[in-house]
Design an enzyme around this catalytic site. Structure first.
Site, PDB file in Angstrom:
ATOM      1  N   LYS A 180      28.263  47.914  43.715  1.00 40.05           N
ATOM      2  CA  LYS A 180      29.651  48.174  43.336  1.00 40.05           C
ATOM      3  C   LYS A 180      29.830  49.607  42.832  1.00 40.05           C
ATOM      4  O   LYS A 180      30.865  50.240  43.073  1.00 40.05           O
ATOM      5  CB  LYS A 180      30.085  47.184  42.244  1.00 40.05           C
ATOM      6  CG  LYS A 180      31.526  47.379  41.750  1.00 40.05           C
ATOM      7  CD  LYS A 180      32.544  47.326  42.891  1.00 40.05           C
ATOM      8  CE  LYS A 180      33.977  47.128  42.441  1.00 40.05           C
ATOM      9  NZ  LYS A 180      34.445  48.004  41.377  1.00 40.05           N
TER      10      LYS A 180
ATOM     11  N   GLU B 154      34.769  55.192  47.353  1.00 40.31           N
ATOM     12  CA  GLU B 154      36.219  55.089  47.176  1.00 40.31           C
ATOM     13  C   GLU B 154      36.800  56.406  46.659  1.00 40.31           C
ATOM     14  O   GLU B 154      37.849  56.862  47.122  1.00 40.31           O
ATOM     15  CB  GLU B 154      36.501  53.946  46.202  1.00 40.31           C
ATOM     16  CG  GLU B 154      37.949  53.661  45.901  1.00 40.31           C
ATOM     17  CD  GLU B 154      38.062  52.550  44.883  1.00 40.31           C
ATOM     18  OE1 GLU B 154      38.346  52.854  43.706  1.00 40.31           O
ATOM     19  OE2 GLU B 154      37.840  51.387  45.262  1.00 40.31           O
TER      20      GLU B 154
ATOM     21  N   SER C 291      35.310  43.680  43.783  1.00 44.13           N
ATOM     22  CA  SER C 291      36.326  44.588  44.309  1.00 44.13           C
ATOM     23  C   SER C 291      37.500  43.765  44.819  1.00 44.13           C
ATOM     24  O   SER C 291      37.325  42.665  45.328  1.00 44.13           O
ATOM     25  CB  SER C 291      35.756  45.447  45.442  1.00 44.13           C
ATOM     26  OG  SER C 291      36.728  46.345  45.944  1.00 44.13           O
TER      27      SER C 291
ATOM     28  N   GLY D 263      40.727  39.072  35.579  1.00 46.81           N
ATOM     29  CA  GLY D 263      40.259  37.758  35.161  1.00 46.81           C
ATOM     30  C   GLY D 263      41.280  36.661  35.345  1.00 46.81           C
ATOM     31  O   GLY D 263      40.957  35.562  35.825  1.00 46.81           O
TER      32      GLY D 263
ATOM     33  N   GLY E 273      37.954  36.585  29.514  1.00 42.52           N
ATOM     34  CA  GLY E 273      38.661  37.822  29.836  1.00 42.52           C
ATOM     35  C   GLY E 273      39.772  37.521  30.820  1.00 42.52           C
ATOM     36  O   GLY E 273      39.502  37.254  32.002  1.00 42.52           O
ATOM     37  N   LEU E 274      41.013  37.560  30.342  1.00 40.00           N
ATOM     38  CA  LEU E 274      42.163  37.174  31.169  1.00 40.00           C
ATOM     39  C   LEU E 274      43.110  38.348  31.364  1.00 40.00           C
ATOM     40  O   LEU E 274      44.321  38.213  31.271  1.00 40.00           O
ATOM     41  CB  LEU E 274      42.894  35.987  30.539  1.00 40.00           C
ATOM     42  CG  LEU E 274      42.051  34.725  30.342  1.00 40.00           C
ATOM     43  CD1 LEU E 274      42.842  33.655  29.625  1.00 40.00           C
ATOM     44  CD2 LEU E 274      41.534  34.204  31.690  1.00 40.00           C
ATOM     45  N   GLY E 275      42.521  39.523  31.622  1.00 39.12           N
ATOM     46  CA  GLY E 275      43.326  40.670  32.002  1.00 39.12           C
ATOM     47  C   GLY E 275      43.797  40.520  33.433  1.00 39.12           C
ATOM     48  O   GLY E 275      43.813  39.421  34.003  1.00 39.12           O
ATOM     49  N   ARG E 276      44.149  41.654  34.058  1.00 36.29           N
ATOM     50  CA  ARG E 276      44.689  41.583  35.426  1.00 36.29           C
ATOM     51  C   ARG E 276      43.721  40.927  36.391  1.00 36.29           C
ATOM     52  O   ARG E 276      44.118  40.096  37.216  1.00 36.29           O
ATOM     53  CB  ARG E 276      45.041  42.988  35.909  1.00 36.29           C
ATOM     54  CG  ARG E 276      46.261  43.589  35.232  1.00 36.29           C
ATOM     55  CD  ARG E 276      46.484  45.011  35.665  1.00 36.29           C
ATOM     56  NE  ARG E 276      45.369  45.868  35.286  1.00 36.29           N
ATOM     57  CZ  ARG E 276      45.282  47.163  35.558  1.00 36.29           C
ATOM     58  NH1 ARG E 276      46.250  47.747  36.241  1.00 36.29           N
ATOM     59  NH2 ARG E 276      44.254  47.875  35.157  1.00 36.29           N
TER      60      ARG E 276
END
Length: 304
Positions: free
Chosen positions: A172, A179, A120, A12, A7-10
């Site tokens: 989390k 949050e 986070s 990863g 997973g190479l999104g923002r």
């Protein structure tokens, strides 16, 4: 230490880069060719399939998943037949904590260790480091220590083994619920100041002064100050707020445990309300006021 990032999104991709900066060898996989190309352009190694990723890693392997919650089970179904006893899988996404025990059992049947990691840090994690809350067996966490120390803001803080499988994602989940409440409080406070037009308050100035010495200073306030400085009237931004789902899980958990959590609950409901362009409830309220008190009802085309 060598590690495979799936997973190479923002998140990863940034985590893969931070691990490399910390001296670890990382190979990344994502089904999207563009995502793999971005990591490769940043100097990272990539694989074009799960099979190639597993083959590229030395045994015992460590695979870190940074995929959407709904994708974790499908990825595991593809990944587990490729793994060997002694390998380790980390779920670092925003999964529901109750799924962790089932996934750990599924991995255990293949004699593969499983760790759930609440992560986070968002898009700032590459430079600032990530806060990591981990659930699982102590032996598995010991194997991950070099990676955790590289990902965290410092080797000795910002990460912790918080309990057994499920505990990481539970912490989390609650973190995200808190949050929601903090964000809602800031939003309401600044809306109140914006409405007090006679003072002509410079909201960016107020946010900036609060950042120094105030008891309400925080990273969320830093981001608010930056946003107000850049766009004081928040022009071009629709009043529509999404939720990732963890606030809902937190509220459901509070109900099940009979814990009063009104601030978190109301902050979630306000996000849902932000999506109503023509609220049926508000129209019914107006009609009820007319019915019992004779109050005038404003027609839809009357304007503000």
């Amino acid at each position: 230490m060598e590690l495979g990032m799936i997973g190479l999104g923002r998140m990863g991709a940034n985590m893969a880069q931070r691990l490399q900066r910390g001296g670890l060898e990382v190979t990344g996989f994502d089904p999207g060719a563009e995502a793999r190309a971005r990591l490769a352009a940043a100097g990272g190694a990539t694989a074009d399939s799960l099979e190639a990723l597993v083959q590229a890693l030395p045994s015992p392997r460590v695979l870190w998943l940074m995929v959407p919650a709904e994708a974790v089970d499908p990825v595991l179904e593809q990944l587990l037949p490729l793994l060997a006893p002694g390998d380790l899988v980390v779920d670092g996404g925003n999964s529901w904590y109750r799924h962790a025990a089932r996934r750990a059992q599924r991995c255990g049947q293949a004699r593969v260790a499983f760790v759930d990691c609440g992560t986070s840090g968002g898009v700032w994690g590459l430079e600032e480091g990530y806060c990591l809350m981990l659930g699982g067996e102590a032996a598995a966490l010991a194997r991950l220590r070099p990676a955790l120390q590289a990902l965290a803001p410092a080797a000795d803080r910002g990460w912790a083994h918080v309990g057994p499988v499920g505990a990481g994602h539970f912490c989390k989940m609650v973190h995200n619920g808190i949050e929601y409440g903090m964000m809602q409080a800031y939003a309401e406070g600044f809306a109140l100041m914006q409405k007090k037009q006679e003072f002509e308050l410079d909201l960016a100035q107020v946010a900036e002064v609060w950042r120094h010495g105030s008891v309400v200073r925080s990273w969320l306030l830093d981001l608010s100050a930056e946003a107000l400085q850049r766009n004081p009237g928040l022009e071009g931004i629709a009043p529509y707020v999404q939720d990732s789902g963890e606030g809902r899980w937190t509220v459901n958990e509070a109900i099940e445990l009979e814990v009063s959590a009104p601030v978190i609950t109301l902050s979630l409901l306000e996000r849902l309300r932000s999506r109503e362009s023509n609220s049926f409830a508000d129209r019914l309220l107006a009609q009820m006021r007319s019915g019992f008190g004779g109050h005038a009802v404003k027609a839809a085309n009357d304007g503000p």
